[in-house]
Design a protein around this motif. Sequence first.
Motif, mmCIF file in Angstrom:
data_model
loop_
_atom_site.group_PDB
_atom_site.id
_atom_site.type_symbol
_atom_site.label_atom_id
_atom_site.label_comp_id
_atom_site.label_asym_id
_atom_site.label_seq_id
_atom_site.Cartn_x
_atom_site.Cartn_y
_atom_site.Cartn_z
ATOM 1 N N ALA A 1 0.832 -1.203 0.000
ATOM 2 C CA ALA A 1 0.000 0.000 0.000
ATOM 3 C C ALA A 1 0.869 1.256 0.000
ATOM 4 N N THR A 2 1.927 1.254 0.797
ATOM 5 C CA THR A 2 2.837 2.390 0.858
ATOM 6 C C THR A 2 3.530 2.597 -0.484
ATOM 7 N N ALA B 1 1.038 4.055 -2.932
ATOM 8 C CA ALA B 1 0.794 5.462 -2.637
ATOM 9 C C ALA B 1 1.951 6.327 -3.143
ATOM 10 N N SER B 2 3.158 5.824 -2.984
ATOM 11 C CA SER B 2 4.328 6.538 -3.478
ATOM 12 C C SER B 2 4.289 6.645 -5.000
ATOM 13 N N ALA C 1 1.577 6.588 -6.834
ATOM 14 C CA ALA C 1 0.494 7.516 -7.158
ATOM 15 C C ALA C 1 0.975 8.959 -7.052
ATOM 16 N N ALA C 2 1.732 9.247 -6.006
ATOM 17 C CA ALA C 2 2.278 10.594 -5.832
ATOM 18 C C ALA C 2 3.246 10.939 -6.959
ATOM 19 N N SER D 1 -2.784 7.852 -11.579
ATOM 20 C CA SER D 1 -2.567 8.246 -10.185
ATOM 21 C C SER D 1 -3.790 7.945 -9.329
ATOM 22 N N ASP E 1 -3.769 5.236 -6.258
ATOM 23 C CA ASP E 1 -4.214 5.674 -4.938
ATOM 24 C C ASP E 1 -5.344 4.781 -4.415
ATOM 25 N N SER F 1 -3.944 1.431 -3.453
ATOM 26 C CA SER F 1 -3.188 1.608 -2.215
ATOM 27 C C SER F 1 -4.118 1.586 -1.008
ATOM 28 N N ARG F 2 -5.219 2.316 -1.102
ATOM 29 C CA ARG F 2 -6.184 2.338 0.003
ATOM 30 C C ARG F 2 -6.812 0.960 0.222
#
Length: 127
Positions: free
Chosen positions: A24-25, A28-29, A31-32, A65, A69, A72-73
């Motif tokens: 997930a982390t 998220a990275s 996606a950013a 993205s 995200d 990730s969630r």
Amino acid sequence: MTVTSEFPGDTPEMVLAALLQEVATELASSAALAGSVQVALSRCRFSVPPDPETLTKLQGLDRISQSLDSVSRLMASLSACLPQDVMVATSALNADQRHNNLPQRITRSGRTESGESLSRPGDVAWL
């Protein structure tokens, strides 16, 4: 049977919930990063404005993205629901990985004790 890891300092198994949280982390990275690329592209000045088809294709970055995200969630939610006694062999993370340090990052062997990535921000591999 003991499973051995190919990564120095790794344990042969890790808690599946922790693995999903690390995934997930990582998502998220990513996606950013996709969001940052989108912003960078929006700041580019073109000698000729892109045609509508190109602009539509560039909108794909926004979809990427958002999807990263969302996944990730989802991974973080699944991680929170799993029992802490379900283990996964870290050697399974080596299969078919194209990004050579992804398994180390998601098993935390590629991080410092504080959890920071050992890769340096701004490291760029030019094509």
